[in-house]
Design a protein around this motif. Structure first.
Motif, PDB file in Angstrom:
ATOM      1  N   LEU A 247      18.191 -28.547  14.950  1.00 13.67           N
ATOM      2  CA  LEU A 247      19.361 -28.393  14.090  1.00 13.67           C
ATOM      3  C   LEU A 247      20.165 -27.152  14.464  1.00 13.67           C
ATOM      4  CD1 LEU A 247      17.833 -29.408  10.647  1.00 13.67           C
ATOM      5  CD2 LEU A 247      19.565 -30.674  11.939  1.00 13.67           C
ATOM      6  N   ASP A 248      19.454 -26.073  14.804  1.00  7.48           N
ATOM      7  CA  ASP A 248      20.155 -24.861  15.253  1.00  7.48           C
ATOM      8  C   ASP A 248      21.004 -25.149  16.481  1.00  7.48           C
ATOM      9  OD1 ASP A 248      19.437 -23.027  13.308  1.00  7.48           O
ATOM     10  OD2 ASP A 248      17.662 -22.322  14.404  1.00  7.48           O
TER      11      ASP A 248
ATOM     12  N   GLU B 143      26.346 -26.107  18.846  1.00  8.95           N
ATOM     13  CA  GLU B 143      27.243 -26.988  19.611  1.00  8.95           C
ATOM     14  C   GLU B 143      28.483 -27.344  18.801  1.00  8.95           C
ATOM     15  OE1 GLU B 143      25.331 -30.555  20.937  1.00  8.95           O
ATOM     16  OE2 GLU B 143      23.821 -29.469  22.083  1.00  8.95           O
ATOM     17  N   ASN B 144      28.262 -27.729  17.556  1.00  4.24           N
ATOM     18  CA  ASN B 144      29.380 -28.141  16.721  1.00  4.24           C
ATOM     19  C   ASN B 144      30.308 -26.980  16.378  1.00  4.24           C
ATOM     20  OD1 ASN B 144      29.349 -31.126  15.803  1.00  4.24           O
ATOM     21  ND2 ASN B 144      27.202 -30.523  15.899  1.00  4.24           N
ATOM     22  N   GLU B 145      29.758 -25.801  16.208  1.00  2.00           N
ATOM     23  CA  GLU B 145      30.601 -24.633  15.946  1.00  2.00           C
ATOM     24  C   GLU B 145      31.454 -24.298  17.171  1.00  2.00           C
ATOM     25  OE1 GLU B 145      27.740 -21.786  14.532  1.00  2.00           O
ATOM     26  OE2 GLU B 145      27.962 -22.468  12.451  1.00  2.00           O
ATOM     27  N   ILE B 146      30.870 -24.465  18.357  1.00  2.27           N
ATOM     28  CA  ILE B 146      31.647 -24.242  19.587  1.00  2.27           C
ATOM     29  C   ILE B 146      32.760 -25.279  19.695  1.00  2.27           C
ATOM     30  CG2 ILE B 146      31.530 -24.346  22.119  1.00  2.27           C
ATOM     31  CD1 ILE B 146      28.699 -23.079  21.845  1.00  2.27           C
TER      32      ILE B 146
ATOM     33  N   SER C 282      33.810 -30.702  11.080  1.00  2.00           N
ATOM     34  CA  SER C 282      33.519 -29.939   9.857  1.00  2.00           C
ATOM     35  C   SER C 282      32.469 -30.658   9.008  1.00  2.00           C
ATOM     36  CB  SER C 282      34.789 -29.725   9.039  1.00  2.00           C
ATOM     37  OG  SER C 282      35.638 -28.843   9.708  1.00  2.00           O
ATOM     38  N   LYS C 283      32.595 -31.975   8.899  1.00  3.79           N
ATOM     39  CA  LYS C 283      31.604 -32.747   8.134  1.00  3.79           C
ATOM     40  C   LYS C 283      30.232 -32.640   8.777  1.00  3.79           C
ATOM     41  CE  LYS C 283      34.799 -36.186   6.274  1.00  3.79           C
ATOM     42  NZ  LYS C 283      35.233 -37.590   6.353  1.00  3.79           N
ATOM     43  N   ARG C 284      30.188 -32.709  10.112  1.00  2.00           N
ATOM     44  CA  ARG C 284      28.903 -32.577  10.811  1.00  2.00           C
ATOM     45  C   ARG C 284      28.292 -31.203  10.575  1.00  2.00           C
ATOM     46  NH1 ARG C 284      30.407 -33.647  16.356  1.00  2.00           N
ATOM     47  NH2 ARG C 284      31.884 -35.217  15.723  1.00  2.00           N
ATOM     48  N   ILE C 285      29.111 -30.171  10.628  1.00  2.00           N
ATOM     49  CA  ILE C 285      28.620 -28.804  10.386  1.00  2.00           C
ATOM     50  C   ILE C 285      28.061 -28.691   8.974  1.00  2.00           C
ATOM     51  CG2 ILE C 285      29.351 -26.403  10.091  1.00  2.00           C
ATOM     52  CD1 ILE C 285      31.201 -26.821  12.533  1.00  2.00           C
ATOM     53  N   ASP C 286      28.772 -29.248   7.995  1.00  2.00           N
ATOM     54  CA  ASP C 286      28.285 -29.223   6.607  1.00  2.00           C
ATOM     55  C   ASP C 286      26.939 -29.940   6.484  1.00  2.00           C
ATOM     56  OD1 ASP C 286      30.490 -27.810   5.751  1.00  2.00           O
ATOM     57  OD2 ASP C 286      31.556 -29.580   4.973  1.00  2.00           O
ATOM     58  N   TYR C 287      26.861 -31.118   7.083  1.00  2.00           N
ATOM     59  CA  TYR C 287      25.626 -31.905   7.016  1.00  2.00           C
ATOM     60  C   TYR C 287      24.469 -31.149   7.679  1.00  2.00           C
ATOM     61  CZ  TYR C 287      22.158 -35.480   7.964  1.00  2.00           C
ATOM     62  OH  TYR C 287      20.974 -36.164   8.053  1.00  2.00           O
ATOM     63  N   ILE C 288      24.712 -30.618   8.853  1.00  2.00           N
ATOM     64  CA  ILE C 288      23.656 -29.896   9.573  1.00  2.00           C
ATOM     65  C   ILE C 288      23.226 -28.662   8.794  1.00  2.00           C
ATOM     66  CG2 ILE C 288      23.114 -28.598  11.676  1.00  2.00           C
ATOM     67  CD1 ILE C 288      24.997 -30.592  13.171  1.00  2.00           C
TER      68      ILE C 288
ATOM     69  N   LYS D 106      23.250 -28.266   5.570  1.00  2.00           N
ATOM     70  CA  LYS D 106      22.412 -28.722   4.451  1.00  2.00           C
ATOM     71  C   LYS D 106      21.009 -29.093   4.939  1.00  2.00           C
ATOM     72  CE  LYS D 106      26.266 -30.328   1.662  1.00  2.00           C
ATOM     73  NZ  LYS D 106      27.041 -31.480   1.214  1.00  2.00           N
ATOM     74  N   GLU D 107      20.929 -29.728   6.093  1.00  2.00           N
ATOM     75  CA  GLU D 107      19.627 -30.091   6.656  1.00  2.00           C
ATOM     76  C   GLU D 107      18.824 -28.839   7.018  1.00  2.00           C
ATOM     77  OE1 GLU D 107      17.882 -33.204   7.288  1.00  2.00           O
ATOM     78  OE2 GLU D 107      19.279 -33.511   5.644  1.00  2.00           O
ATOM     79  N   VAL D 108      19.481 -27.830   7.555  1.00  2.00           N
ATOM     80  CA  VAL D 108      18.809 -26.567   7.884  1.00  2.00           C
ATOM     81  C   VAL D 108      18.216 -25.963   6.618  1.00  2.00           C
ATOM     82  CG1 VAL D 108      19.212 -24.169   8.595  1.00  2.00           C
ATOM     83  CG2 VAL D 108      20.109 -26.039   9.984  1.00  2.00           C
ATOM     84  N   LYS D 109      18.980 -25.966   5.537  1.00  2.00           N
ATOM     85  CA  LYS D 109      18.484 -25.417   4.268  1.00  2.00           C
ATOM     86  C   LYS D 109      17.281 -26.216   3.769  1.00  2.00           C
ATOM     87  CE  LYS D 109      19.776 -24.237  -0.468  1.00  2.00           C
ATOM     88  NZ  LYS D 109      18.389 -24.099  -0.776  1.00  2.00           N
ATOM     89  N   ARG D 110      17.362 -27.541   3.859  1.00  2.00           N
ATOM     90  CA  ARG D 110      16.257 -28.390   3.400  1.00  2.00           C
ATOM     91  C   ARG D 110      14.986 -28.101   4.207  1.00  2.00           C
ATOM     92  NH1 ARG D 110      13.784 -32.828   4.845  1.00  2.00           N
ATOM     93  NH2 ARG D 110      15.116 -33.222   6.634  1.00  2.00           N
ATOM     94  N   VAL D 111      15.129 -27.994   5.511  1.00  4.07           N
ATOM     95  CA  VAL D 111      13.968 -27.726   6.373  1.00  4.07           C
ATOM     96  C   VAL D 111      13.430 -26.319   6.111  1.00  4.07           C
ATOM     97  CG1 VAL D 111      13.236 -27.431   8.776  1.00  4.07           C
ATOM     98  CG2 VAL D 111      14.631 -29.400   8.139  1.00  4.07           C
TER      99      VAL D 111
END
Length: 133
Positions: A40-41, A46-49, A84-90, A92-97
């Motif tokens: 996820l990191d 990648e998505n931030e770039i 932006s949606k992908r970044i938000d989703y990722i 949230k997944e980072v927080k869950r993990v």
């Protein structure tokens, strides 16, 4: 007194062993969670770039999306929204993990602390018993 502490210590040790046996599955889950976190990191970076690169484009810039072996022209605004949606989703997944990892570590720490306290009490009781003997 010493026997009571010894029983408590043994009970806690048994509980810790059972938890450890059950947590073998949890440890595998923890390892998977850590691997997932690392993936996820990478995806987040990648998505931030990509987002930074899209922000550099002029409003009439051309954006192409890779779909299999084909590049499809995409609207810049739509591309920015998707990223932006992908970044938000990722995120949230980072927080869950991270929460999963934290829960597992907290359980282990609680058992360790309880065992250390009981071992300390047991040692003190042994010293008192030796002094009174």
């Amino acid at each position: 007194m010493s026997e009571d502490i010894q029983r408590k210590l043994q009970t806690e040790l048994d509980s810790f062993k059972k938890c450890s046996e059950r947590s073998m599955i949890s440890r595998i889950g923890l390892q998977k969670a850590i691997q997932t976190r690392q993936q996820l990191d990478g995806q987040l970076n990648e998505n931030e770039i990509v987002k930074q690169e899209l922000d550099l484009l002029p409003s009439d810039g051309k954006v192409y999306k890779s779909v299999g072996p084909v590049l499809i022209k995409t609207d810049l605004i739509e591309a920015k929204q998707n990223v932006s949606k992908r970044i938000d989703y990722i995120t949230k997944e980072v927080k869950r993990v991270d929460d999963q990892i934290g829960t597992f570590e907290k359980k282990q720490d609680n058992h360790r602390e309880a065992l250390q306290k009981l071992q300390h009490q047991f040692q003190q009781a042994q010293v008192k018993a030796a002094l009174h003997a």
